[in-house]
Write a protein that holds these residues in place. Structure first.
Motif, PDB file in Angstrom:
ATOM      1  N   SER A 156       0.911  -1.271   0.081  1.00  0.00           N
ATOM      2  CA  SER A 156      -0.013  -0.064  -0.164  1.00  0.00           C
ATOM      3  C   SER A 156       1.006   1.058   0.033  1.00  0.00           C
ATOM      4  N   TYR A 157       0.439   2.276  -0.810  1.00  0.00           N
ATOM      5  CA  TYR A 157       1.356   3.315  -0.945  1.00  0.00           C
ATOM      6  C   TYR A 157       0.847   4.564   0.190  1.00  0.00           C
ATOM      7  N   ASP A 158      -0.366   4.446   0.652  1.00  0.00           N
ATOM      8  CA  ASP A 158      -1.140   5.467   1.547  1.00  0.00           C
ATOM      9  C   ASP A 158      -1.444   4.699   2.795  1.00  0.00           C
ATOM     10  N   GLY A 159      -1.291   3.421   2.963  1.00  0.00           N
ATOM     11  CA  GLY A 159      -1.732   2.837   4.037  1.00  0.00           C
ATOM     12  C   GLY A 159      -3.190   2.376   4.453  1.00  0.00           C
ATOM     13  N   VAL A 160      -4.044   2.812   3.265  1.00  0.00           N
ATOM     14  CA  VAL A 160      -5.325   2.305   3.298  1.00  0.00           C
ATOM     15  C   VAL A 160      -5.717   1.465   2.103  1.00  0.00           C
ATOM     16  N   LYS A 161      -5.406   2.028   0.868  1.00  0.00           N
ATOM     17  CA  LYS A 161      -5.821   1.309  -0.405  1.00  0.00           C
ATOM     18  C   LYS A 161      -4.447   0.439  -0.844  1.00  0.00           C
ATOM     19  N   LYS A 162      -4.873  -1.091  -1.051  1.00  0.00           N
ATOM     20  CA  LYS A 162      -3.682  -1.743  -1.363  1.00  0.00           C
ATOM     21  C   LYS A 162      -3.342  -1.670  -3.030  1.00  0.00           C
ATOM     22  N   ALA A 163      -2.174  -1.376  -3.427  1.00  0.00           N
ATOM     23  CA  ALA A 163      -2.092  -1.707  -4.726  1.00  0.00           C
ATOM     24  C   ALA A 163      -1.714  -2.991  -5.142  1.00  0.00           C
ATOM     25  N   CYS A 164      -1.294  -4.085  -4.253  1.00  0.00           N
ATOM     26  CA  CYS A 164      -1.195  -5.435  -4.226  1.00  0.00           C
ATOM     27  C   CYS A 164      -1.711  -5.845  -3.088  1.00  0.00           C
ATOM     28  N   LYS A 207      -0.085  -3.991 -11.500  1.00  0.00           N
ATOM     29  CA  LYS A 207       1.073  -4.656 -12.340  1.00  0.00           C
ATOM     30  C   LYS A 207       2.362  -3.952 -12.166  1.00  0.00           C
ATOM     31  N   THR A 208       2.552  -2.768 -12.417  1.00  0.00           N
ATOM     32  CA  THR A 208       3.813  -2.144 -12.232  1.00  0.00           C
ATOM     33  C   THR A 208       4.237  -2.341 -10.762  1.00  0.00           C
ATOM     34  N   THR A 209       3.492  -2.273  -9.648  1.00  0.00           N
ATOM     35  CA  THR A 209       4.025  -2.211  -8.383  1.00  0.00           C
ATOM     36  C   THR A 209       4.511  -3.656  -8.145  1.00  0.00           C
ATOM     37  N   LEU A 210       3.670  -4.866  -8.515  1.00  0.00           N
ATOM     38  CA  LEU A 210       4.205  -6.207  -8.469  1.00  0.00           C
ATOM     39  C   LEU A 210       5.432  -6.401  -8.922  1.00  0.00           C
ATOM     40  N   LEU A 211       5.771  -5.765 -10.256  1.00  0.00           N
ATOM     41  CA  LEU A 211       6.842  -6.134 -10.905  1.00  0.00           C
ATOM     42  C   LEU A 211       8.121  -5.201 -10.380  1.00  0.00           C
ATOM     43  N   LYS A 212       8.013  -4.196  -9.895  1.00  0.00           N
ATOM     44  CA  LYS A 212       8.856  -3.268  -9.069  1.00  0.00           C
ATOM     45  C   LYS A 212       9.062  -4.103  -7.822  1.00  0.00           C
ATOM     46  N   SER A 213       8.373  -4.653  -7.292  1.00  0.00           N
ATOM     47  CA  SER A 213       8.693  -5.289  -5.773  1.00  0.00           C
ATOM     48  C   SER A 213       9.597  -6.527  -6.073  1.00  0.00           C
ATOM     49  N   ALA A 260      11.596  -6.813  -8.501  1.00  0.00           N
ATOM     50  CA  ALA A 260      12.919  -6.411  -8.834  1.00  0.00           C
ATOM     51  C   ALA A 260      13.771  -5.686  -7.939  1.00  0.00           C
ATOM     52  N   GLY A 261      13.003  -5.450  -6.766  1.00  0.00           N
ATOM     53  CA  GLY A 261      13.530  -4.730  -5.398  1.00  0.00           C
ATOM     54  C   GLY A 261      13.812  -3.239  -5.450  1.00  0.00           C
ATOM     55  N   ILE A 262      12.861  -2.849  -6.384  1.00  0.00           N
ATOM     56  CA  ILE A 262      12.795  -1.298  -6.739  1.00  0.00           C
ATOM     57  C   ILE A 262      12.109  -0.588  -5.535  1.00  0.00           C
ATOM     58  N   ILE A 263      10.837  -1.279  -5.240  1.00  0.00           N
ATOM     59  CA  ILE A 263      10.305  -0.570  -4.069  1.00  0.00           C
ATOM     60  C   ILE A 263       9.977  -1.872  -3.093  1.00  0.00           C
ATOM     61  N   ASN A 264       9.916  -1.395  -1.821  1.00  0.00           N
ATOM     62  CA  ASN A 264       9.560  -2.209  -0.677  1.00  0.00           C
ATOM     63  C   ASN A 264       8.065  -2.626  -0.567  1.00  0.00           C
ATOM     64  N   PHE A 265       7.641  -4.087  -0.351  1.00  0.00           N
ATOM     65  CA  PHE A 265       6.516  -4.334  -0.137  1.00  0.00           C
ATOM     66  C   PHE A 265       6.191  -4.434   1.204  1.00  0.00           C
ATOM     67  N   TYR A 270      16.186 -17.539  -3.159  1.00  0.00           N
ATOM     68  CA  TYR A 270      16.814 -16.316  -2.572  1.00  0.00           C
ATOM     69  C   TYR A 270      15.687 -15.320  -2.449  1.00  0.00           C
ATOM     70  N   SER A 271      15.675 -14.678  -1.211  1.00  0.00           N
ATOM     71  CA  SER A 271      15.004 -13.686  -0.672  1.00  0.00           C
ATOM     72  C   SER A 271      15.095 -12.355  -1.367  1.00  0.00           C
ATOM     73  N   VAL A 272      14.140 -11.570  -2.184  1.00  0.00           N
ATOM     74  CA  VAL A 272      14.394 -10.276  -2.531  1.00  0.00           C
ATOM     75  C   VAL A 272      14.742  -9.244  -1.628  1.00  0.00           C
ATOM     76  N   GLN A 273      13.894  -9.557  -0.363  1.00  0.00           N
ATOM     77  CA  GLN A 273      14.384  -8.647   0.691  1.00  0.00           C
ATOM     78  C   GLN A 273      15.659  -8.935   1.595  1.00  0.00           C
ATOM     79  N   LYS A 274      15.970 -10.151   1.777  1.00  0.00           N
ATOM     80  CA  LYS A 274      17.188 -10.750   2.725  1.00  0.00           C
ATOM     81  C   LYS A 274      18.366 -10.729   1.655  1.00  0.00           C
ATOM     82  N   ASN A 275      18.270 -11.106   0.496  1.00  0.00           N
ATOM     83  CA  ASN A 275      19.303 -11.440  -0.387  1.00  0.00           C
ATOM     84  C   ASN A 275      19.277 -10.516  -1.641  1.00  0.00           C
ATOM     85  N   PRO A 276      19.217  -9.057  -1.494  1.00  0.00           N
ATOM     86  CA  PRO A 276      18.954  -8.469  -2.797  1.00  0.00           C
ATOM     87  C   PRO A 276      19.868  -8.577  -3.762  1.00  0.00           C
ATOM     88  N   LEU A 277      21.267  -8.958  -3.575  1.00  0.00           N
ATOM     89  CA  LEU A 277      22.386  -8.678  -4.518  1.00  0.00           C
ATOM     90  C   LEU A 277      22.456  -9.946  -5.441  1.00  0.00           C
TER      91      LEU A 277
END
Length: 237
Positions: free
Chosen positions: A10-18, A41-47, A49-54, A64-71
């Protein structure tokens, strides 16, 4: 290859993009991802790819975890956004050499790959020109080449065919098929439903952040068209 488990953002803490998205993309899958504008769609793809946090859930690439093993994850993937925002002060070849350096591609191998794909996409004659002089379609081709030269295990693409001429679109589809035959997984979003229907072995449909249909393309569409299925889902309350 790619496991998305109960991911929410969620970007605003209320509505969920995913909203509790769960998907599995196997090696060799050519997986289409469709939905209306703003569906997530774009939110999930960026998540992935590690571009935005979920906010919650888990995304694994080859375990490998996107959050724990980003490299580790970034070494295995290639991500192409819907708008090719790249370093316009560089020439095309400088940009490709930069990407090759990042992924530590052997000098001889990079030259072979760059020459092959730049010739195929008909931009080899402009590689020494500044990217600022490129059209949108030329920039898109350059970004695609930069993604291909390091031979990713997983390709993530957001509207990859936008801006490409018909010949380049055909070439990209053929490249996708060969990559998947060799075990690469490809997950891409598009509004061109006919491309998904003809090209992809699997498809997922997202609506208001939720996956409302997923699976083998032929099992989803049955005796209808993907367009008909999509319109039926879109019209549901």
């Amino acid at each position: 290859m790619l496991k998305i488990k109960d991911v929410s953002k969620s970007y605003d803490g209320v509505k969920k993009a995913c909203d509790s998205v769960t998907l599995t993309i196997e090696k060799g899958d050519l997986y289409g991802f469709v939905g209306h504008n703003g569906a997530g769609k774009t939110t999930l793809l960026k998540s992935i790819a590690g571009i935005i946090n979920f906010d919650s859930g888990e995304i694994l690439v080859d375990d490998y975890s996107v959050q724990k093993n980003p490299l580790e994850v970034k070494r295995m993937i290639a991500y192409i956004p819907d708008n090719p925002d790249i370093y316009e002060s560089l020439t095309g070849i400088q940009y490709l050499e930069f990407i090759a350096d990042v992924f530590k591609i052997d000098v001889e191998m990079r030259k072979k790959e760059i020459d092959q794909y730049a010739t195929l996409f008909e931009i080899i004659d402009v590689l020494n020109n500044p990217i600022s002089s490129y059209s949108h379609g030329m920039k898109q081709k350059l970004v695609i080449i930069s993604a291909l030269i390091h031979k990713p295990k997983l390709m993530l693409l957001d509207e990859p065919f936008v801006g490409l001429d018909p010949k380049a679109s055909f070439q990209l589809k053929e490249i996708f098929k060969k990559m998947c035959e060799n075990g690469t997984a490809i997950f891409f979003s598009t509004h061109v439903l006919e491309v998904v229907e003809k090209l992809c072995n699997k498809v997922a449909i997202i609506k208001q952040g939720k996956i409302v249909a997923q699976g083998k393309t032929q099992d989803i569409i049955l005796n209808k068209s993907l367009e008909n299925i999509f319109m039926e889902i879109a019209s549901e309350a």
